[in-house]
Design an enzyme around this catalytic site. Structure first.
Site, short mmCIF file in Angstrom:
data_model
loop_
_atom_site.label_atom_id
_atom_site.label_comp_id
_atom_site.label_asym_id
_atom_site.label_seq_id
_atom_site.Cartn_x
_atom_site.Cartn_y
_atom_site.Cartn_z
N SER A 2 55.65 49.92 64.32
CA SER A 2 55.98 48.78 65.17
C SER A 2 56.15 47.54 64.30
CB SER A 2 54.86 48.55 66.20
OG SER A 2 54.73 49.65 67.07
N GLY A 57 56.87 44.44 65.56
CA GLY A 57 56.81 43.28 66.45
C GLY A 57 58.14 43.01 67.11
N ALA A 58 58.56 41.74 67.11
CA ALA A 58 59.79 41.35 67.77
C ALA A 58 61.03 41.95 67.11
CB ALA A 58 59.90 39.83 67.78
N GLY A 96 61.50 45.14 66.22
CA GLY A 96 61.82 46.48 66.66
C GLY A 96 60.86 47.52 66.12
N GLY A 134 51.92 47.96 71.77
CA GLY A 134 52.01 49.06 70.83
C GLY A 134 51.50 50.36 71.43
N ASP A 135 50.47 50.26 72.27
CA ASP A 135 49.94 51.45 72.93
C ASP A 135 50.94 52.00 73.95
OD1 ASP A 135 47.58 50.86 71.51
OD2 ASP A 135 46.92 49.53 73.12
#
Length: 315
Positions: free
Chosen positions: A220, A222-223, A225, A251-252
């Site tokens: 992951s 974040g913003a 992708g 993220g989960d």
């Protein structure tokens, strides 16, 4: 069925406050209570998608009983492991401008007998599982190698393992070759002991984590992708997001979406991105339902933008 294992669950209390002022009496505008822990959130996202999930977790005291009740109300089968210590209670203070301050308790210390009961519970419920998702930090009493032990036992029983943890627990578990690991950018940088400034940096780090033992890496960013790197290829996924309300549990939700879609290949990555994008547009740690997903907003490509700078580089 997706089985989740959360060694250090929590009862999460969130208070909405106008502004956080130290030393002052602050009156909350609103409050909510949720079952917490990364594996718990994965189960919540799987259940929200209408799929069966079983949550294995140690529970103790009144907070533990409340966590079990809250999960049951969300249609999640709970496989509790009774422990002597009380389940931790975490507090989050959400200010009107979007700033979130969290206070996480350490949680109970598990005895040797309780640790073995937790492993027994995983073994007892793993036969029907398509995936076992082991997620979150380890409580006091569990050695950093505990997740590695779970991976080896699960593989011996023919199960597939998805792992979402960090630090030494991740490095120890990689030696047992989990089928997929899901680090964020910070955890990925920590695993390879160097900063990440671009998507290309993240791709190289993910390839190194695979070389350490991971079957696949779902990273992951974040913003920016998500990346999926496996023995069949590498893909980059992103999504249009109109408004970010909360990234708690996003993220989960992504990991749940990945496993729901089979846990392999670009189609699973697209599902992960769709679930993560939907989660950040919902309040608190609310998990998305199928109605919240926007698959048309998701783009997955094998043409990875190596030179794209990360919005939040990790030093």
């Amino acid at each position: 069925m997706i089985l989740t294992v959360t060694p250090n669950p929590s009862l999460d209390r969130t208070y909405e406050v106008p502004v956080l002022e130290r030393g002052e009496v602050i009156r909350a505008d609103g409050e909510r209570m949720d079952p917490g822990g990364k594996g718990v959130n994965v189960s919540r996202a799987v259940a929200a998608a209408g799929r069966r999930t079983v949550a294995v977790l140690p529970l103790g005291g009144a907070p533990g009983a409340l966590v079990a009740d809250l999960l049951d109300a969300q249609g999640i089968e709970v496989a509790p492991v009774p422990v002597a210590g009380a389940t931790r209670s975490n507090i989050a203070l959400a200010e009107a401008d979007g700033v979130l301050t969290k206070i996480n308790a350490p949680g109970p210390e598990l005895s040797a007998a309780e640790q073995e009961l937790l492993l027994d519970a995983v073994r007892a419920h793993s036969a029907d599982a398509d995936w076992i998702a082991c997620c979150g930090s380890l409580p006091r009493g569990l050695a950093p190698s505990w997740y590695a032990d779970v991976v080896m036992r699960a593989h011996a029983g023919g199960a597939r393992i998805a792992l979402d943890t960090s630090g030494r627990a991740l490095l120890e578990a990689l030696r047992a070759r989990p089928d997929v690991v899901k680090p964020n950018a910070e955890e990925l940088a920590e695993a390879v002991a160097r900063p990440l400034a671009t998507v290309g940096d993240a791709l190289k780090a993910a390839e190194e984590v695979r070389a350490m033992g991971a079957g696949a890496v779902l990273a992951s960013l974040g913003a920016d992708g998500q990346l999926l790197v496996s023995d069949t290829g590498a893909w980059f996924g992103s999504a249009r997001v109109s408004t970010v309300r909360s990234n708690v549990g996003a993220g989960d939700a992504s990991l749940a979406g990945f496993l729901i879609a089979g846990g392999t290949g670009p189609e699973a990555l697209a599902s992960a991105v769709a679930h993560g994008a939907a989660a950040v547009q919902l309040p608190g740690s609310v998990m998305p339902t199928p109605a919240d997903l926007d698959p048309a907003a998701v783009t997955v490509t094998a043409d990875i933008p190596l030179d794209r700078e990360l919005t939040e580089p990790v030093s």
